[in-house]
Design an enzyme around this catalytic site. Structure first.
Site, short mmCIF file in Angstrom:
data_model
loop_
_atom_site.label_atom_id
_atom_site.label_comp_id
_atom_site.label_asym_id
_atom_site.label_seq_id
_atom_site.Cartn_x
_atom_site.Cartn_y
_atom_site.Cartn_z
NE ARG A 184 -0.72 -13.67 2.28
CZ ARG A 184 0.23 -14.61 2.27
NH1 ARG A 184 0.77 -14.95 1.16
NH2 ARG A 184 0.63 -15.18 3.36
CB CYS A 232 1.32 -10.74 -5.14
SG CYS A 232 3.01 -11.37 -5.06
CD GLU A 308 -1.95 -11.04 -2.01
OE1 GLU A 308 -1.66 -12.08 -2.62
OE2 GLU A 308 -1.17 -10.45 -1.25
C1 LIG Z 1 6.60 -3.95 -2.42
C2 LIG Z 1 5.52 -4.77 -1.77
C3 LIG Z 1 5.79 -6.07 -1.37
C4 LIG Z 1 4.79 -6.84 -0.76
N1 LIG Z 1 5.07 -8.12 -0.37
C5 LIG Z 1 4.13 -8.85 0.27
C6 LIG Z 1 4.42 -10.18 0.73
O1 LIG Z 1 5.53 -10.69 0.56
N2 LIG Z 1 3.43 -10.86 1.37
C7 LIG Z 1 2.19 -10.31 1.58
O2 LIG Z 1 1.33 -10.96 2.19
N3 LIG Z 1 1.89 -9.06 1.15
C8 LIG Z 1 2.82 -8.33 0.51
N4 LIG Z 1 2.51 -7.07 0.05
C9 LIG Z 1 1.16 -6.55 0.25
C10 LIG Z 1 0.99 -5.77 1.58
O3 LIG Z 1 2.25 -5.47 2.12
C11 LIG Z 1 0.17 -6.58 2.59
O4 LIG Z 1 -1.08 -7.00 2.08
C12 LIG Z 1 -0.08 -5.79 3.89
O5 LIG Z 1 -0.70 -6.65 4.81
C13 LIG Z 1 -0.94 -4.55 3.67
O6 LIG Z 1 -1.03 -3.86 4.91
P1 LIG Z 1 -1.47 -2.33 4.94
O7 LIG Z 1 -1.42 -1.87 6.35
O8 LIG Z 1 -0.68 -1.55 3.96
O9 LIG Z 1 -2.98 -2.43 4.47
P2 LIG Z 1 -3.72 -1.54 3.36
O10 LIG Z 1 -3.11 -1.80 2.04
O11 LIG Z 1 -3.82 -0.15 3.81
O12 LIG Z 1 -5.16 -2.22 3.39
C14 LIG Z 1 -5.34 -3.54 2.91
C15 LIG Z 1 -6.68 -4.07 3.44
O13 LIG Z 1 -6.59 -4.21 4.85
C16 LIG Z 1 -7.59 -3.41 5.48
N5 LIG Z 1 -7.02 -2.86 6.71
C17 LIG Z 1 -5.97 -2.02 6.85
N6 LIG Z 1 -5.76 -1.73 8.15
C18 LIG Z 1 -6.71 -2.40 8.85
C19 LIG Z 1 -7.05 -2.50 10.23
N7 LIG Z 1 -6.38 -1.83 11.19
N8 LIG Z 1 -8.10 -3.28 10.58
C20 LIG Z 1 -8.81 -3.96 9.65
N9 LIG Z 1 -8.55 -3.91 8.33
C21 LIG Z 1 -7.50 -3.13 7.93
C22 LIG Z 1 -7.94 -2.32 4.47
O14 LIG Z 1 -9.22 -1.78 4.70
C23 LIG Z 1 -7.84 -3.11 3.18
O15 LIG Z 1 -9.01 -3.87 2.97
C24 LIG Z 1 3.49 -6.29 -0.56
C25 LIG Z 1 3.24 -4.97 -0.96
C26 LIG Z 1 4.23 -4.21 -1.56
C27 LIG Z 1 3.92 -2.80 -1.97
#
Ligand SMILES: Cc1cc2nc3c(=O)[nH]c(=O)nc-3n(C[C@H](O)[C@H](O)[C@H](O)COP(=O)(O)OP(=O)(O)OC[C@H]3O[C@@H](n4cnc5c(N)ncnc54)[C@H](O)[C@@H]3O)c2cc1C
Length: 317
Positions: A184, A232, A308
């Site tokens: 992660r 998580c 996380e």
């Molecule tokens: C129902 C649910 C289930 C999930 N299951 C999992 C799972 O099984 N495994 C898992 O790993 N995660 C899981 N997650 C968490 C989430 O899906 C991941 O962490 C995902 O990678 C977040 O991506 P995002 O684009 O939404 O980032 P955001 O939530 O918008 O941002 C997260 C971080 O990434 C940074 N970021 C976003 N975009 C960029 C970019 N283009 N460049 C650089 N930094 C950036 C942001 O600034 C922030 O620090 C889950 C979430 C939910 C709601």
């Protein structure tokens, strides 16, 4: 607040740029938690050049920049965040290209592209590699920043190279060998992931469909996907004796904390590592509950939990 009195309204950060700007933009609708305050400015660059210039200007003017993906791993404080929040919504940041000649071995994807859509398209094209990430809500950039993944693998397993526009506005390309993908976490420098090349393999479509179905069903069976959460809350901790990661959800469950509530936030009964919210919840409820769960878990089990989910607060990086 008028443009003239707004903290970013009188600056010349965006006036002449190809960007769309929303001042005091509510962020709740852009996050999976669906709560939290506003961004001083939510900016959507319409070109790579506009993004680079914007970052350069923010850096020179001491304006904090944050990048928002799908908000699936994010909690925004109730009083919102200062500075500029960027979203890569424009088509130039959401492309998908398969290599043109011969068998496909790699795809180039924009940092703002939806991960789920990308998985559907690549699996439909008979390409394996991304299906371990089925059910993880994310943009490509957010998934790479977090090295999103689970039981079946992580996005880092597929990455060949990544383009990052850093805060000085310069794009730098990082090859796989230069990036450490950890649980992660990646050690990419601060900045915005605008594209990535992912290595995929041609696969038997029937077997690929069956595997995708299995992963999707597994995910739906273990996580409360319908509730408002950010996935998580904590990373799976390392067991002090074995050195292996153990389930944070199980540790929280063993500590008897499932169902614990503060205001509209509660520890999910289905999965101890999910803090879900009910209508009317405040971000402060989630933050307080997250701190309480970590403290109580340590007191009751001796296990330290590391968060996380990313919390965005005014004045903090
Ligand atoms: C129902 C649910 C289930 C999930 N299951 C999992 C799972 O099984 N495994 C898992 O790993 N995660 C899981 N997650 C968490 C989430 O899906 C991941 O962490 C995902 O990678 C977040 O991506 P995002 O684009 O939404 O980032 P955001 O939530 O918008 O941002 C997260 C971080 O990434 C940074 N970021 C976003 N975009 C960029 C970019 N283009 N460049 C650089 N930094 C950036 C942001 O600034 C922030 O620090 C889950 C979430 C939910 C709601």
């Amino acid at each position: 607040m008028t443009m003239a009195t707004h903290p970013l309204g009188s600056t010349t950060l965006f006036a002449d740029l190809d960007v769309s700007v929303e001042l005091d933009a509510p962020l709740a609708q852009h996050t999976w938690y669906g709560i939290g305050g506003t961004a001083d400015a939510l900016v959507r660059p319409q070109s790579a050049e506009a993004l680079a210039t914007l970052l350069r200007r923010c850096s020179r003017n001491g304006v904090r920049v944050r990048i928002l993906g799908e908000g699936a791993n994010l909690l925004v404080a109730d009083d919102g965040v200062d500075g500029v929040v960027i979203r890569l919504d424009a088509p130039c940041f959401k492309g998908l290209q398969l290599n043109a000649d011969g068998p496909v071995t790699a795809v180039r994807v924009g940092g703002g592209r939806d991960l789920g859509k990308t998985i559907r398209e690549t699996t439909a094209a008979g390409l394996a590699g991304l299906e371990p990430l089925i059910g993880i809500p994310a943009t490509i950039g957010g998934a790479i920043r977090m090295n999103a993944g689970g039981k079946y693998g992580s996005i880092g397993d597929t990455v060949q190279s990544v383009g990052v526009v850093e805060w000085d506005g310069e794009e730098r390309v990082y090859d796989r060998a230069a990036i450490r993908f950890e649980y992660r976490h990646t050690d990419l420098p601060p900045g915005i992931v605008t594209w990535a090349v992912l290595a995929l393999q041609a696969a038997d479509p029937v077997a690929l469909r069956a595997r995708s179905k299995e992963i999707s069903e597994y995910k739906a069976s273990v996580q409360p996907l319908a509730a408002h959460s950010a996935g998580c809350m904590y990373k799976n901790p390392v067991h002090p004796a074995t050195g292996n990661r153990i389930s944070a959800g199980k540790v929280i469950d063993d500590a008897g904390l499932k169902g614990t509530r503060i205001g509209g936030a509660l520890v999910s009964q289905q999965h101890g590592n999910f803090i879900v919210v009910e209508p009317g919840a405040r971000a402060a409820d989630v933050m307080e509950l997250a701190a309480l769960v970590a403290d109580e878990t340590f007191t009751r089990t001796g296990v330290r939990l590391e968060r996380e989910v990313v919390f965005w607060r005014r004045g903090e990086a």
